[in-house]
Design an enzyme around this catalytic site. Structure first.
Site, mmCIF file in Angstrom:
data_model
loop_
_atom_site.group_PDB
_atom_site.id
_atom_site.type_symbol
_atom_site.label_atom_id
_atom_site.label_comp_id
_atom_site.label_asym_id
_atom_site.label_seq_id
_atom_site.Cartn_x
_atom_site.Cartn_y
_atom_site.Cartn_z
ATOM 1 N N HIS A 66 0.842 -1.194 0.000
ATOM 2 C CA HIS A 66 0.000 0.000 0.000
ATOM 3 C C HIS A 66 0.883 1.252 0.000
ATOM 4 O O HIS A 66 1.855 1.330 0.751
ATOM 5 C CB HIS A 66 -0.910 0.016 1.219
ATOM 6 C CG HIS A 66 -1.851 -1.154 1.274
ATOM 7 N ND1 HIS A 66 -2.447 -1.584 2.437
ATOM 8 C CD2 HIS A 66 -2.303 -1.994 0.294
ATOM 9 C CE1 HIS A 66 -3.222 -2.623 2.186
ATOM 10 N NE2 HIS A 66 -3.149 -2.894 0.892
ATOM 11 N N TYR A 129 3.111 1.616 13.830
ATOM 12 C CA TYR A 129 3.634 2.656 12.944
ATOM 13 C C TYR A 129 3.085 4.034 13.316
ATOM 14 O O TYR A 129 1.925 4.193 13.654
ATOM 15 C CB TYR A 129 3.363 2.337 11.471
ATOM 16 C CG TYR A 129 1.952 1.986 11.103
ATOM 17 C CD1 TYR A 129 1.129 2.889 10.438
ATOM 18 C CD2 TYR A 129 1.434 0.722 11.380
ATOM 19 C CE1 TYR A 129 -0.159 2.554 10.059
ATOM 20 C CE2 TYR A 129 0.143 0.375 11.005
ATOM 21 C CZ TYR A 129 -0.653 1.304 10.348
ATOM 22 O OH TYR A 129 -1.926 0.965 9.987
#
Length: 472
Positions: A66, A129
């Site tokens: 992605h 993240y």
């Protein structure tokens, strides 16, 4: 705790960080993100605003490639992964790949436009993240097939044995037509003399001005609804050349409102937006933020306390304070700007050609700043990676009075320098006030030290050499 270490990769901007992980019989401890230490090893100050965790219960979970439109700082809380990254940005490195096996002692910084994927190598792997933009409903971004033959990622667990979502099983092949363009530049105040010069140097930049004209759309920075509807997340750099520069008219009731709107409120809005969206804000200010009492040598310095005299000066000083709150900003203080259009040099040139012998003030001294000098300095600061902050910029050479500059123009227009007589600022002001017109106080010394910007490797052009070229 010691500093982490940083390793570059074949993908520009994508770096591996080896964290300082301390273990004992109870488990481990690590500083997963420590801004000061990360900056010290060379990681960009990317300004994370959201922290996400993806927990994967089984070995073999494989998340699709992605390409989300923000920067990411990736690490693990538990487990191990095989990470894979593909450069999906326009340019020579489009399609370049990098792979790495990661445990909890490793992190990776992934710049915007780089496709990100991973495969879990252990059960109960928690993938974390940080990102520097908030997720927005309806956002779309390119994805890439996990088995794309062009990038040929060598997955440790064969994809036919992996756990993959239906969506990621149907991602497209690598396609250069979907390459991600870099974030854009926006010029605010694009129809002024500095804005036009900036556009000549940045022809692909988006442009706005307070009023729509010549194909440039309107954007009023005091209109909250208009500001809220503008796509600020699309920009890497915003160049704010907008300003109210009618120094004397700013002393009137109407002018005071307009000056504060353009010179203080507008920059404050851009500073807030720069903090929210992470773009670099370049703002152009004025020698008028000082009262002109500094010694001629070295002149006003960047760290001199502000001491504005009139309304225009006060509004510019307020704008400076607001811009200074943006994490990524270049505030360029300049003086006596000359570009295309109506300005002092063109006025003196016209008077010389008409045979007029003007009287010009001779007790205000400073340096001319041609718009191409400002454009060149802006590009230098942006491209050289100079420290963010405030920089004085004008053309170089000895400080001159307005009369001396007028005499230089006359001499280059076939007239005698003696045709330009001198007068004092006080006498000039008395004449203006006698006509019932407003008059703003001026700093008598507008010369600014150029040592700080010179220390970055920049060399300003001599003002007289620039004047010669300007006059052709």
């Amino acid at each position: 705790m010691t500093l982490p270490s940083l390793e570059t990769t074949a993908i520009p901007g994508l770096v591996v960080v080896r964290l300082d992980r301390r273990e004992d019989d109870r488990g481990f401890f690590k500083e997963n993100w420590q801004r000061e230490k990360m900056l010290a090893i060379g990681l960009p100050d990317f300004g994370p605003v959201q922290n996400n965790v993806s927990f994967n219960s089984e070995r073999g979970v494989t998340r699709g490639i992605h390409t989300e439109p923000w920067d990411k700082f990736i690490s693990l809380a538990t487990g191990r992964i095989f990470g894979a990254w593909v450069d999906m940005r326009e340019g020579e490195t489009f399609g370049t790949t990098f792979t790495l096996e990661m445990d909890t002692s490793v992190a990776v910084f992934v710049p915007r436009g780089v496709g990100n994927s991973y495969q879990t190598l252990e059960d109960a792997t928690a993938y974390t993240y940080l990102v520097n933009e908030h997720w927005r409903p309806g956002i779309s971004y390119p994805a890439l097939a996990l088995d794309d033959a062009t990038v040929a990622i060598d997955w440790p667990i064969p994809l036919d044995e992996a756990i993959i979502s239906e969506k990621d099983q149907n991602n497209p092949a690598l396609d250069p037509t979907t390459a991600i363009a870099p974030k854009k530049t926006l010029i605010v105040g694009a129809l002024g003399q500095l804005g036009r010069a900036l556009h000549a140097a940045h022809p692909d930049a988006d442009r706005v001005d307070i009023f729509a004209s010549d194909g440039v759309p309107a954007l009023d920075l005091t209109d909250a609804q208009a500001v809220g509807a503008w796509p600020w997340h699309e920009y890497a750099v915003v160049l704010n050349a907008a300003a109210y520069t009618a120094v004397d008219a700013a002393e009137t009731t109407e002018g005071r409102v307009a000056a504060w709107a353009a010179n203080a409120s507008g920059p404050a809005t851009l500073s807030r937006l720069a903090r929210e969206h992470g773009f670099t804000l370049v703002h152009y200010s004025s020698d008028y933020v000082f009262d002109g009492t500094a010694p001629l040598d070295p002149g006003h310095t960047e760290d001199e306390p502000l001491s504005p005299l009139g309304v225009y000066a006060q509004s510019k000083a307020a704008g400076d304070l607001a811009v200074g709150l943006a994490p990524r900003h270049y505030l360029l203080r300049t003086s006596w700007v000359i570009g295309e259009g109506k300005n002092f040099v063109r006025t003196m040139q016209a008077l010389a050609e008409k045979g007029v012998s003007p009287s010009v003030v001779d007790d205000q001294v400073g340096r001319l700043t041609f718009t191409d000098e400002l454009v060149r300095a802006t590009r230098h600061l942006l491209e050289s990676g100079a420290d963010f902050g405030t920089y004085n910029i004008s053309n170089d050479g000895p400080a001159m009075s307005w009369r001396e500059i007028a005499q230089a123009v006359f001499g280059r227009s076939g007239r005698s320098a003696e045709d330009v007589s001198g007068t004092s600022t006080t006498a000039y002001a008395e004449g203006v006030l006698a006509r019932g017109e407003p008059f703003a106080p001026r700093p008598l010394n507008s010369a600014m030290s150029l040592e700080k910007i010179k220390a970055t490797g920049y060399k300003p052009e001599d003002a007289i050499a620039a004047l010669d070229r300007y006059l052709g």
